[in-house]
Scaffold this active site. Structure first.
Site, PDB file in Angstrom:
ATOM      1  N   ARG A  66     -25.184  43.683  28.800  1.00 26.73           N
ATOM      2  CA  ARG A  66     -25.001  42.323  29.296  1.00 26.73           C
ATOM      3  C   ARG A  66     -26.368  41.656  29.469  1.00 26.73           C
ATOM      4  O   ARG A  66     -27.379  42.331  29.700  1.00 26.73           O
ATOM      5  CB  ARG A  66     -24.268  42.329  30.637  1.00 26.73           C
ATOM      6  CG  ARG A  66     -22.898  43.007  30.600  1.00 26.73           C
ATOM      7  CD  ARG A  66     -22.307  43.087  32.002  1.00 26.73           C
ATOM      8  NE  ARG A  66     -20.962  43.686  32.005  1.00 26.73           N
ATOM      9  CZ  ARG A  66     -20.718  44.973  32.188  1.00 26.73           C
ATOM     10  NH1 ARG A  66     -21.732  45.810  32.361  1.00 26.73           N
ATOM     11  NH2 ARG A  66     -19.481  45.433  32.183  1.00 26.73           N
ATOM     12  N   LYS A 100     -22.459  46.498  36.550  1.00 27.78           N
ATOM     13  CA  LYS A 100     -21.733  45.922  37.673  1.00 27.78           C
ATOM     14  C   LYS A 100     -21.569  46.966  38.775  1.00 27.78           C
ATOM     15  O   LYS A 100     -21.285  48.126  38.506  1.00 27.78           O
ATOM     16  CB  LYS A 100     -20.367  45.413  37.206  1.00 27.78           C
ATOM     17  CG  LYS A 100     -20.457  44.205  36.269  1.00 27.78           C
ATOM     18  CD  LYS A 100     -19.081  43.683  35.911  1.00 27.78           C
ATOM     19  CE  LYS A 100     -19.184  42.421  35.059  1.00 27.78           C
ATOM     20  NZ  LYS A 100     -17.848  41.881  34.696  1.00 27.78           N
ATOM     21  N   HIS A 142     -23.484  37.156  25.230  1.00 27.42           N
ATOM     22  CA  HIS A 142     -22.216  37.875  25.357  1.00 27.42           C
ATOM     23  C   HIS A 142     -21.559  38.016  23.987  1.00 27.42           C
ATOM     24  O   HIS A 142     -20.843  38.991  23.732  1.00 27.42           O
ATOM     25  CB  HIS A 142     -21.274  37.156  26.325  1.00 27.42           C
ATOM     26  CG  HIS A 142     -20.289  38.071  26.972  1.00 27.42           C
ATOM     27  ND1 HIS A 142     -20.661  39.070  27.863  1.00 27.42           N
ATOM     28  CD2 HIS A 142     -18.947  38.174  26.863  1.00 27.42           C
ATOM     29  CE1 HIS A 142     -19.591  39.727  28.266  1.00 27.42           C
ATOM     30  NE2 HIS A 142     -18.534  39.213  27.677  1.00 27.42           N
ATOM     31  N   ARG A 176     -22.898  41.000  22.469  1.00 27.13           N
ATOM     32  CA  ARG A 176     -22.230  42.177  23.059  1.00 27.13           C
ATOM     33  C   ARG A 176     -20.903  42.420  22.351  1.00 27.13           C
ATOM     34  O   ARG A 176     -20.585  43.559  21.983  1.00 27.13           O
ATOM     35  CB  ARG A 176     -22.016  41.914  24.549  1.00 27.13           C
ATOM     36  CG  ARG A 176     -21.290  43.006  25.318  1.00 27.13           C
ATOM     37  CD  ARG A 176     -21.363  42.669  26.810  1.00 27.13           C
ATOM     38  NE  ARG A 176     -20.405  43.381  27.626  1.00 27.13           N
ATOM     39  CZ  ARG A 176     -20.605  44.614  28.108  1.00 27.13           C
ATOM     40  NH1 ARG A 176     -21.705  45.277  27.804  1.00 27.13           N
ATOM     41  NH2 ARG A 176     -19.696  45.189  28.879  1.00 27.13           N
ATOM     42  N   HIS A 203     -17.596  49.476  30.650  1.00 31.26           N
ATOM     43  CA  HIS A 203     -16.311  48.947  31.088  1.00 31.26           C
ATOM     44  C   HIS A 203     -15.648  49.915  32.059  1.00 31.26           C
ATOM     45  O   HIS A 203     -15.573  51.114  31.795  1.00 31.26           O
ATOM     46  CB  HIS A 203     -15.376  48.742  29.891  1.00 31.26           C
ATOM     47  CG  HIS A 203     -15.724  47.554  29.054  1.00 31.26           C
ATOM     48  ND1 HIS A 203     -15.317  47.401  27.754  1.00 31.26           N
ATOM     49  CD2 HIS A 203     -16.451  46.437  29.345  1.00 31.26           C
ATOM     50  CE1 HIS A 203     -15.766  46.261  27.266  1.00 31.26           C
ATOM     51  NE2 HIS A 203     -16.459  45.661  28.210  1.00 31.26           N
ATOM     52  N   TYR A 230     -11.405  44.836  21.628  1.00 28.46           N
ATOM     53  CA  TYR A 230     -12.159  44.868  20.383  1.00 28.46           C
ATOM     54  C   TYR A 230     -11.369  45.478  19.230  1.00 28.46           C
ATOM     55  O   TYR A 230     -11.679  45.225  18.069  1.00 28.46           O
ATOM     56  CB  TYR A 230     -13.476  45.620  20.594  1.00 28.46           C
ATOM     57  CG  TYR A 230     -14.353  44.940  21.618  1.00 28.46           C
ATOM     58  CD1 TYR A 230     -14.960  43.728  21.330  1.00 28.46           C
ATOM     59  CD2 TYR A 230     -14.521  45.484  22.885  1.00 28.46           C
ATOM     60  CE1 TYR A 230     -15.742  43.080  22.274  1.00 28.46           C
ATOM     61  CE2 TYR A 230     -15.299  44.847  23.828  1.00 28.46           C
ATOM     62  CZ  TYR A 230     -15.908  43.641  23.515  1.00 28.46           C
ATOM     63  OH  TYR A 230     -16.667  42.992  24.450  1.00 28.46           O
TER      64      TYR A 230
END
Length: 318
Positions: A169, A193, A264, A267, A290, A299
């Site tokens: 990210r 995150k 993004h 990404r 994730h 994806y």
């Protein structure tokens, strides 16, 4: 009142009944100190809950202990009448469930009112991605510009190479320090995150670009306040996300026929190319950081869509 709270259809903490405002402040401290969320995530959560509590107060509630399922559903219904997207409604339903679970867990409410709260399914639009040749052209063009040896040019190539090579990210990119790059093992240490740490591999092209930047570019931009930041702005401070987004959009615009994407989008592109190249879904999930495999599965729809288009263009009986 913050812009987020206004958008969530609510008030600021200072406009809520005192018991609600006090709990909202305690919840914000919980998000910062115990869950270690980013400033952006904390602000979004608090704005959503401020909107919920304002709605509850307008219905006559004065304390969070009185929150019930009917109030939660009424709040979401109001959001829907205001034209909020299904994605926004789903996010706010999640915010409400996390909040009410915290209330029950900490004894601030007798029951978890949001345990049975459903969420509208969000629409997942297929993200725009670059073809392999477009990604190659993006970096080749940036490298040509960097041939003058300018430190900014060398930095831009290194950032583009690393974004595409790793799929990290933009917030993770700008947060990197020099010591986060392991040039012997070809991996970068990333804090994602929730400050979750992961190691992401990168290839030799990215390694070469990083070497040029670290040896020939970064030393010429370093100032007293540079610290250990890997990527620096023109004035020698840690580069910010806005500057990276501007760079990516500008460089993408120079690639003929390429979709207008930002960091993004790179990404998305990295993930798509990994899957098309044979990587398994679990590995891509780990690389991207994730929490849920369902996020990574988006994806697979991208690659299937691209395969379908190629089939329709090439097969005589398509």
């Amino acid at each position: 009142m913050t812009e987020e709270a206004v958008e969530a259809g609510g008030a600021g903490a200072d406009e809520l009944p005192e018991p609600m405002a006090r709990v909202l402040g305690e919840y914000e401290r919980h998000l910062v100190s115990e869950r270690d969320l980013t400033h952006h995530s904390v602000r979004a959560y608090v704005a959503d809950i401020a909107g919920l509590l304002d709605h509850a107060a307008r219905l006559g509630h004065t304390d969070v202990a009185g929150l019930d399922l009917r109030t939660l559903r009424s709040w979401l219904a109001k959001q829907q009448t205001l034209g909020r997207s299904r994605t926004t409604l789903a996010r706010r339903a999640t915010a409400a469930r996390v909040f009410t679970a915290w209330l029950a867990r900490t004894g601030r409410a007798p029951v978890d009112a949001g345990a049975s709260l459903g969420s509208p399914k969000a629409h997942h639009n297929l993200p725009a991605v670059l073809r392999v040749d477009e990604a190659d052209e993006l970096i080749r063009a940036a490298a040509e510009i960097a041939d003058d040896g300018s430190p900014v040019g060398l930095r831009d190539v290194a950032m583009l190479e690393l974004l595409y090579a790793t799929g990290i990210r933009v917030g993770e990119l700008v947060g990197l320090d020099v010591d986060d790059i392991d040039r012997d093992r070809f991996v970068v240490r990333v804090f994602g995150k929730g400050r979750k740490e992961r190691s992401v591999p990168f290839g030799r092209p990215a390694a070469r670009a990083l070497d040029f930047w670290l040896k020939q570019g970064r030393p010429r931009l370093v100032v007293e306040g540079s610290g250990s930041a890997l990527f620096l702005g023109a004035r020698g401070r840690r580069i910010d996300q806005r500057a990276v987004r501007t760079l990516v959009h500008r460089r993408i615009a120079e690639v003929p026929g390429a979709p207008d994407i930002g960091p993004h989008g790179l990404r998305h592109t990295a993930a798509t190319h990994l899957l098309e190249g044979g990587a398994d879904l679990r590995s891509v999930q780990e690389l991207l950081g994730h929490a849920s495999l369902a996020t990574t599965q988006l994806y697979t729809h991208v690659t299937t869509d691209r395969l379908r288009k190629a089939y329709q263009q090439a097969h005589p009986r398509a």
